[in-house]
Design a protein around this motif. Structure first.
Motif, PDB file in Angstrom:
ATOM      1  N   THR A   1      48.001  88.101  43.262  1.00 38.43           N
ATOM      2  CA  THR A   1      47.542  86.746  42.940  1.00 38.43           C
ATOM      3  C   THR A   1      47.414  85.912  44.209  1.00 38.43           C
TER       4      THR A   1
ATOM      5  N   ILE B   1      40.891  74.582  43.828  1.00 44.90           N
ATOM      6  CA  ILE B   1      41.904  75.641  43.795  1.00 44.90           C
ATOM      7  C   ILE B   1      42.757  75.605  45.059  1.00 44.90           C
TER       8      ILE B   1
ATOM      9  N   SER C   1      37.071  81.403  50.178  1.00 46.21           N
ATOM     10  CA  SER C   1      38.333  80.767  50.578  1.00 46.21           C
ATOM     11  C   SER C   1      38.555  80.866  52.079  1.00 46.21           C
TER      12      SER C   1
ATOM     13  N   THR D   1      43.846  84.478  45.973  1.00 45.81           N
ATOM     14  CA  THR D   1      43.610  83.067  46.272  1.00 45.81           C
ATOM     15  C   THR D   1      43.118  82.900  47.705  1.00 45.81           C
TER      16      THR D   1
ATOM     17  N   GLU E   1      46.795  74.809  45.394  1.00 48.47           N
ATOM     18  CA  GLU E   1      47.704  75.756  46.044  1.00 48.47           C
ATOM     19  C   GLU E   1      48.386  75.161  47.273  1.00 48.47           C
TER      20      GLU E   1
END
Length: 151
Positions: A45, A91, A55, A49, A95
């Motif tokens: 996970t 996102i 990202s 991310t 985070e």
């Protein structure tokens, strides 16, 4: 040969990082055993991310530019749609990797930047990029580095 010097520096870094990781794991108390399915799922996970499409690009842009708006990020990353960029920024903000600041300008504008966590991620990733650029032949040492041990 000077490229041998750079190769040796990367080998030394790899060994130092491996030792650091081993010591850190020994010091840390994990909630689940390292080899458990729960631990593996959490690691996947986290990796998804950080390493998912766009990202890394967003983190790199913000590491390079320090702070920029939505349009600045979008112009720096070819091929990303506004919708996808907006979703990725949300996102990464959730985070704790980037922060969003609303500026009191007319009209109001938004600036994005890396948090301490984001800056640490970018800094830890920098040797990986340097190594890959070196292996691709984009870097070569032109002179040996001299360390006198004095400031």
């Amino acid at each position: 040969m000077h490229s041998d010097t750079l190769h040796q520096r990367f080998n030394e870094l790899r060994e130092a990082i491996a030792a650091w990781s081993k010591e850190t794991i020994a010091m840390a108390t994990l909630y689940t055993p390292r080899a458990s399915p729960e631990s593996t799922e959490l690691t996947i996970t986290i990796a998804r991310t950080i390493f998912s499409k766009w990202s890394i690009e967003i983190i790199t842009v913000l590491h390079t530019l320090k702070s920029t708006g939505f349009t600045g990020i979008r112009k720096s990353i070819r091929g990303i749609s506004s919708r996808v960029l907006s979703n990725k920024l949300r996102i990464l903000e959730e985070e704790g990797i980037i922060e969003r600041k609303v500026l009191s300008t007319r009209p109001p504008s938004v600036q994005y930047g890396l948090t301490e966590k984001g800056l640490t991620i970018a800094t830890l990733g920098e040797p990986v990029i340097l190594y890959l650029r070196f292996k691709a032949g984009l870097y070569r040492s032109t002179k040996p580095l001299l360390f006198s041990g004095k400031s």
